[in-house]
Design a protein around this motif. Structure first.
Motif, short mmCIF file in Angstrom:
data_model
loop_
_atom_site.label_atom_id
_atom_site.label_comp_id
_atom_site.label_asym_id
_atom_site.label_seq_id
_atom_site.Cartn_x
_atom_site.Cartn_y
_atom_site.Cartn_z
N SER A 66 0.78 -1.10 0.01
CA SER A 66 -0.12 -0.09 0.01
C SER A 66 0.82 1.26 -0.14
CB SER A 66 -1.02 0.06 1.29
OG SER A 66 -1.69 -1.25 1.37
N ILE A 67 0.19 2.06 -0.67
CA ILE A 67 1.06 3.58 -0.67
C ILE A 67 0.55 4.41 0.52
CG2 ILE A 67 1.17 5.83 -2.00
CD1 ILE A 67 0.75 4.25 -4.57
N ARG A 68 1.53 5.07 1.26
CA ARG A 68 1.30 5.88 2.32
C ARG A 68 1.94 7.12 2.06
NH1 ARG A 68 -1.82 2.27 3.13
NH2 ARG A 68 -1.99 1.25 5.09
N ILE A 69 1.49 8.36 2.23
CA ILE A 69 1.87 9.73 1.82
C ILE A 69 2.30 10.25 3.18
CG2 ILE A 69 1.45 12.09 0.95
CD1 ILE A 69 -0.76 10.23 -0.83
N PRO A 70 3.70 10.92 3.45
CA PRO A 70 3.99 11.64 4.43
C PRO A 70 3.57 13.06 4.83
CG PRO A 70 6.06 10.63 3.51
CD PRO A 70 4.81 10.56 2.48
N VAL A 71 2.91 13.29 5.79
CA VAL A 71 2.29 14.40 5.90
C VAL A 71 3.33 15.81 5.40
CG1 VAL A 71 1.24 15.96 7.49
CG2 VAL A 71 0.57 13.54 7.68
N ALA A 72 4.28 15.42 5.95
CA ALA A 72 5.24 16.65 5.55
C ALA A 72 5.34 16.86 3.95
CB ALA A 72 6.61 16.39 5.96
N SER A 73 5.39 15.80 3.24
CA SER A 73 5.38 15.89 1.69
C SER A 73 4.04 16.72 1.13
CB SER A 73 5.68 14.50 0.97
OG SER A 73 5.40 14.68 -0.37
N LEU A 74 2.92 16.19 1.77
CA LEU A 74 1.52 16.66 1.35
C LEU A 74 1.64 18.31 1.85
CD1 LEU A 74 -1.36 16.50 0.44
CD2 LEU A 74 -1.80 16.07 2.44
N GLU A 75 2.05 18.72 2.90
CA GLU A 75 2.13 19.97 3.30
C GLU A 75 3.09 20.89 2.43
OE1 GLU A 75 3.33 19.56 7.27
OE2 GLU A 75 1.13 19.56 8.00
N ALA A 76 4.25 20.14 1.89
CA ALA A 76 5.18 21.08 1.04
C ALA A 76 4.41 21.11 -0.43
CB ALA A 76 6.55 20.12 0.85
N LEU A 77 3.94 19.92 -0.63
CA LEU A 77 3.02 20.33 -2.02
C LEU A 77 1.95 21.45 -2.03
CD1 LEU A 77 2.41 19.20 -5.05
CD2 LEU A 77 0.64 17.85 -3.68
N LEU A 78 1.31 21.62 -0.92
CA LEU A 78 0.27 22.42 -0.76
C LEU A 78 0.83 23.83 -0.51
CD1 LEU A 78 -2.18 20.50 1.48
CD2 LEU A 78 -2.40 21.18 -0.68
N ALA A 79 2.09 23.78 0.12
CA ALA A 79 2.78 25.11 0.26
C ALA A 79 3.25 25.65 -1.37
CB ALA A 79 3.84 25.20 1.20
N ARG A 80 3.62 24.64 -2.08
CA ARG A 80 4.33 25.18 -3.39
C ARG A 80 3.21 25.59 -4.25
NH1 ARG A 80 7.18 20.36 -3.02
NH2 ARG A 80 5.73 19.16 -4.18
#
Length: 83
Positions: A66-80
């Motif tokens: 299963s794929i899991r997404i780190p919260v920090a990566s999601l926050e960085a994508l949203l900030a960009r």
């Protein structure tokens, strides 16, 4: 997701005098979200979450199959995206 203990305490008897107490401190595991959780958080369909994963814009971690997404990566994508 299972909780990761922050520390483990073990007692070791040396056979001479008082026992030795050791504490092993483990860093907390980074929070990981499923694709479904990210989609629900952003109010989008799962296919919309898979698109940045395929483009390499969103980090993925495989847990079992299963794929899991780190919260920090999601926050960085949203900030960009807000720039």
């Amino acid at each position: 997701m299972a909780a990761v203990p922050l520390s483990t305490v073990s007692t070791l008897s040396t056979g001479r005098g008082a026992p030795v107490v050791r504490t092993l401190v483990r860093p907390a595991a980074p929070p990981l979200l499923t694709v479904r959780e990210v989609a629900a958080e952003l109010a989008v369909c799962r296919a919309t979450v898979y698109a940045p994963l395929e483009r390499g814009e969103l980090e993925r971690v495989w847990v079992g199959g299963s794929i899991r997404i780190p919260v920090a990566s999601l926050e960085a994508l949203l900030a960009r995206g807000r720039r």
